[in-house]
Enzyme design. Structure first.
Site, PDB file in Angstrom:
ATOM      1  N   GLU A  53       0.826  -1.201   0.000  1.00  0.00           N
ATOM      2  CA  GLU A  53       0.000   0.000   0.000  1.00  0.00           C
ATOM      3  C   GLU A  53       0.868   1.262   0.000  1.00  0.00           C
ATOM      4  OE1 GLU A  53      -2.069  -3.118   2.649  1.00  0.00           O
ATOM      5  OE2 GLU A  53      -0.044  -2.527   2.082  1.00  0.00           O
ATOM      6  N   ALA A 156      10.488 -38.112  -5.039  1.00  0.00           N
ATOM      7  CA  ALA A 156      10.680 -38.619  -6.398  1.00  0.00           C
ATOM      8  C   ALA A 156      10.730 -40.132  -6.272  1.00  0.00           C
ATOM      9  CB  ALA A 156      11.985 -38.084  -6.986  1.00  0.00           C
TER      10      ALA A 156
END
Length: 352
Positions: A53, A156
């Site tokens: 902001e 994996a």
């Protein structure tokens, strides 16, 4: 309202530009609109730097007086941080409307900013794309709500669920493209966690790298296992950077090289301690014992399984130490998952 949705989507795009660098702060983007035109944009670039902001107001090409400020998260109003709150600047800039996706779950903020903005006669709208906003900042929200990091498991493995051969050989089960994806996952988290066996046998660098091997980010490294195994593994490394150890003797040392200090932490308290020192997300790349620990305790949020089209036989199971079941009906079935082909591998991503 149609414009509100459009501009909130823009804040998401901006917020993503800070991915990998804002933790323990959330990803936040901001857009300022006046007379149906964007007059300023900004995003939170890095922890310690100005918030989105503030950047958007600073970047305005004309006075933001009378404008609408959009952001994906409730602007901050507390001072218990390195950067000043956004609230006073928003009020003093003359902005007349604030629109955002999610209330900040931080108890020092949640809903307080809304009240203070309204007290300053600023119109407030929130809840737009709330689910998408939560997804964007799932690491931050999990740390705030569950008091532990967002935990992303990764393996994996072969089609028959083996992560390595019995001699610990595992290079390379996954293909090149799958390994690139793992480095993308690493880049998005604060820390990488492995077990002592993986630490010793694979000697992983535990960082995120580009295709040429250049380091993109030095993640915090976490190793779990027996005290002596961790010490043995440390001898393989010269420069570890930020390093944390957690052993089954309940030892932890924050950002250490090779020392341990006793603090009698349970596994649950260890995870809470990580949040306290600013770690909001972990990628767990451990072996079967480590994966089994997180699965059994149900301390995980997401699991990425990279399958290679091979059968490895009597190798090391992906979660070999996990509990035994007597009935299929006893096993939890996960419904939130997706499958993606990556060259000759495929990725299964599961949400808990």
């Amino acid at each position: 309202m149609e414009d509100d949705f459009k501009y909130i989507k823009k804040t998401f795009d901006l917020a993503l530009l800070g991915i990998g660098f804002t933790s323990p702060n959330p990803l936040v983007g901001s857009v300022i609109v006046k007379d149906n035109k964007i007059i300023g944009t900004g995003y939170h670039k890095k922890a310690g730097l100005p918030h989105a902001e503030v950047e958007a107001i600073k970047n305005c090409n004309q006075s933001p007086e009378g404008s609408t400020l959009y952001c994906n998260l409730e602007p901050c109003c507390h001072i218990n941080k390195r950067t000043p709150p956004c609230l006073d600047l928003i009020i003093n800039s003359g902005i007349k409307r604030v629109v955002f996706s999610n209330l900040d779950p931080n108890p020092e903020v949640s809903g307080r900013t809304v009240k203070l903005l309204k007290d300053a006669n600023i119109n407030v709208t929130f809840g737009i794309y709330e689910n998408e906003g939560w997804e964007l900042n799932r690491n931050f929200f999990t740390a705030m709500v569950k008091k532990r990091p967002y935990i992303h498991l990764k393996s994996a493995l072969s089609l028959d669920g083996r992560i390595a051969l019995n001699n610990f050989e595992s290079n390379w089960i996954s293909n090149v493209e799958a390994r690139k994806r793992v480095h993308d996952l690493r880049f998005c988290v604060d820390a990488i966690l492995v077990g002592a066996n993986t630490f010793i046998h694979d000697r992983p660098k535990l960082n995120s790298r580009d295709e040429s091997g250049g380091v993109l980010k030095e993640n915090i490294k976490i190793v779990m296992g027996s005290r002596q195994k961790v010490l043995n593994g440390l001898s393989n490394y010269k420069n570890l950077g930020d390093f944390i150890t957690y052993t089954n003797d309940f030892y932890i040392e924050e950002k250490c090289k090779a020392n341990f200090c006793s603090s009698d932490l349970s596994f649950e308290n260890f995870l809470s301690k990580l949040v306290e020192i600013g770690i909001t997300s972990i990628l767990v790349e451990g072996g079967s014992k480590i994966i089994a620990t997180f699965l059994e305790k149900d301390y995980w949020d997401e699991y990425s399984l990279f399958y290679s089209p091979i059968f490895a036989g009597s190798g090391i199971s992906v979660a070999g130490e996990s509990e035994n079941y007597s009935k299929i009906s006893e096993i939890k079935k996960y419904k939130d998952f997706k499958i993606e082909k990556i060259d000759d591998n495929f990725l299964v991503q599961i949400r808990n």
